[in-house]
Design an enzyme around this catalytic site. Sequence first.
Site, PDB file in Angstrom:
ATOM      1  N   ILE A 177       0.836  -1.202   0.000  1.00  0.00           N
ATOM      2  CA  ILE A 177       0.000   0.000   0.000  1.00  0.00           C
ATOM      3  C   ILE A 177       0.868   1.248   0.000  1.00  0.00           C
ATOM      4  O   ILE A 177       0.648   2.184  -0.781  1.00  0.00           O
ATOM      5  CB  ILE A 177      -0.955  -0.006   1.205  1.00  0.00           C
ATOM      6  CG1 ILE A 177      -1.953  -1.163   1.090  1.00  0.00           C
ATOM      7  CG2 ILE A 177      -1.699   1.334   1.313  1.00  0.00           C
ATOM      8  CD1 ILE A 177      -2.778  -1.386   2.345  1.00  0.00           C
TER       9      ILE A 177
ATOM     10  N   GLU B 164     -15.969   0.542  15.872  1.00  0.00           N
ATOM     11  CA  GLU B 164     -16.612   0.625  14.560  1.00  0.00           C
ATOM     12  C   GLU B 164     -17.929  -0.156  14.586  1.00  0.00           C
ATOM     13  O   GLU B 164     -17.949  -1.274  15.096  1.00  0.00           O
ATOM     14  CB  GLU B 164     -15.691   0.063  13.473  1.00  0.00           C
ATOM     15  CG  GLU B 164     -14.416   0.865  13.299  1.00  0.00           C
ATOM     16  CD  GLU B 164     -13.513   0.349  12.181  1.00  0.00           C
ATOM     17  OE1 GLU B 164     -13.872  -0.665  11.531  1.00  0.00           O
ATOM     18  OE2 GLU B 164     -12.458   0.956  11.948  1.00  0.00           O
TER      19      GLU B 164
ATOM     20  N   ASP C 173      -9.697   6.584   8.335  1.00  0.00           N
ATOM     21  CA  ASP C 173     -10.590   5.560   7.789  1.00  0.00           C
ATOM     22  C   ASP C 173     -10.830   4.439   8.788  1.00  0.00           C
ATOM     23  O   ASP C 173     -11.648   3.557   8.537  1.00  0.00           O
ATOM     24  CB  ASP C 173      -9.986   4.984   6.501  1.00  0.00           C
ATOM     25  CG  ASP C 173     -10.928   4.018   5.794  1.00  0.00           C
ATOM     26  OD1 ASP C 173     -12.051   4.439   5.455  1.00  0.00           O
ATOM     27  OD2 ASP C 173     -10.552   2.841   5.597  1.00  0.00           O
TER      28      ASP C 173
ATOM     29  N   THR D 250      -5.058   4.875   7.368  1.00  0.00           N
ATOM     30  CA  THR D 250      -5.891   3.880   6.694  1.00  0.00           C
ATOM     31  C   THR D 250      -5.457   2.472   7.115  1.00  0.00           C
ATOM     32  O   THR D 250      -5.816   1.488   6.458  1.00  0.00           O
ATOM     33  CB  THR D 250      -5.775   4.006   5.161  1.00  0.00           C
ATOM     34  OG1 THR D 250      -4.386   3.956   4.786  1.00  0.00           O
ATOM     35  CG2 THR D 250      -6.382   5.315   4.667  1.00  0.00           C
ATOM     36  N   ALA D 251      -4.689   2.377   8.212  1.00  0.00           N
ATOM     37  CA  ALA D 251      -4.159   1.090   8.675  1.00  0.00           C
ATOM     38  C   ALA D 251      -5.087   0.511   9.750  1.00  0.00           C
ATOM     39  O   ALA D 251      -6.095  -0.119   9.443  1.00  0.00           O
ATOM     40  CB  ALA D 251      -2.736   1.261   9.180  1.00  0.00           C
ATOM     41  N   ARG D 252      -4.766   0.744  11.018  1.00  0.00           N
ATOM     42  CA  ARG D 252      -5.598   0.295  12.127  1.00  0.00           C
ATOM     43  C   ARG D 252      -5.551   1.357  13.226  1.00  0.00           C
ATOM     44  O   ARG D 252      -4.491   1.908  13.541  1.00  0.00           O
ATOM     45  CB  ARG D 252      -5.116  -1.050  12.692  1.00  0.00           C
ATOM     46  CG  ARG D 252      -5.490  -2.258  11.849  1.00  0.00           C
ATOM     47  CD  ARG D 252      -6.986  -2.507  11.845  1.00  0.00           C
ATOM     48  NE  ARG D 252      -7.379  -3.700  11.116  1.00  0.00           N
ATOM     49  CZ  ARG D 252      -7.677  -3.743   9.827  1.00  0.00           C
ATOM     50  NH1 ARG D 252      -7.596  -2.631   9.105  1.00  0.00           N
ATOM     51  NH2 ARG D 252      -8.062  -4.869   9.251  1.00  0.00           N
TER      52      ARG D 252
ATOM     53  N   HIS E 130     -14.199   3.151   7.283  1.00  0.00           N
ATOM     54  CA  HIS E 130     -13.386   1.949   7.059  1.00  0.00           C
ATOM     55  C   HIS E 130     -13.699   1.365   5.679  1.00  0.00           C
ATOM     56  O   HIS E 130     -14.019   0.177   5.536  1.00  0.00           O
ATOM     57  CB  HIS E 130     -13.634   0.910   8.152  1.00  0.00           C
ATOM     58  CG  HIS E 130     -12.493  -0.074   8.271  1.00  0.00           C
ATOM     59  ND1 HIS E 130     -12.214  -0.762   9.421  1.00  0.00           N
ATOM     60  CD2 HIS E 130     -11.549  -0.477   7.372  1.00  0.00           C
ATOM     61  CE1 HIS E 130     -11.172  -1.557   9.240  1.00  0.00           C
ATOM     62  NE2 HIS E 130     -10.750  -1.387   7.995  1.00  0.00           N
TER      63      HIS E 130
END
Length: 303
Positions: free
Chosen positions: A153, A258, A253, A227-229, A277
């Site tokens: 990525i 969530e 994201d 955009t990872a965790r 996400h």
Amino acid sequence: MRGVFVDANESLAVIFERLEKPGDPKVRIHRNPDVTSDQLPKVLDGAEIAIIDHTALPTDIAKQCGGLKHVVFLGTGARSYMNPEELAEFGISVHLIKGYGDTAVAESAIALMWASARVLAQMDREMRAGKWLREDGMQLTGKTLGLIGFGGIAAEVARIAVGSGMRVIAWNRSPKSHPGVDFVDLDTLLAESHVVSLHLLLNDDTRGFITRERIAAMKPGVIFVNTARAAIVDEAAMIDALKSGHIRHAGLDVFTVEPLPADHPLTKLPNVTLSAHSAFRTPEASENLLQAAWEHCRRIVKS
């Protein structure tokens, strides 16, 4: 050998059905993306393979799933939903899928970076409320983008960013090289980057990796993209830095809870751009993802 895709939404179900080939193992599609963990033993009904998109599989629930031997997780972040080591102790192997959405996630990270730099989401909200908000944005050409972690990525992010005229630097836990990217130590990256984008896998070594101290070491007015965790970042420290302006803007994201609750502190901050996400959600990435899931099932049956 039987399998169940336990939590398929309609779009994934259609793609999964289309990719089935003659002679493939029998996999039933359970079209319910809102299935709960406690329902999984009944949904699996003795199946040996569980294909899981986003549903948690606690170890105590997995032990109730008689016959379960393999979990094909649709992505790389299985640790956010289950404990692979504990499952292995009970004879359940967890299979991950890497690389399927590198371009999709990279484009989302770039989109969040640009939206953050130009305050697009905030201006959109204000204009819908009848206000004419005109904010000075950050011009990114010539600025430094720092990538923390450098896999597929991040390599795609670097390709796009270099093409847009940014200087790209990166830090990775193991030595790497890549055209157009300067690899530096973490302290240098934090101090020099106008934008920091996070690209680490979540594991015991990276949980909480972006500490309050590392946030403080970032350049004042930095843009932060994740955009990872979410668990890789000290969320409270990030929120404090957003409130103080040390972080100019965050494009996020991923979240510790969530779906993100409507009253979460992040929803109250004007200098945050949120996406649900969904960085990996494109038809192209879904096609790659489910093709890889079928390949896992085929390999499992033949082994």
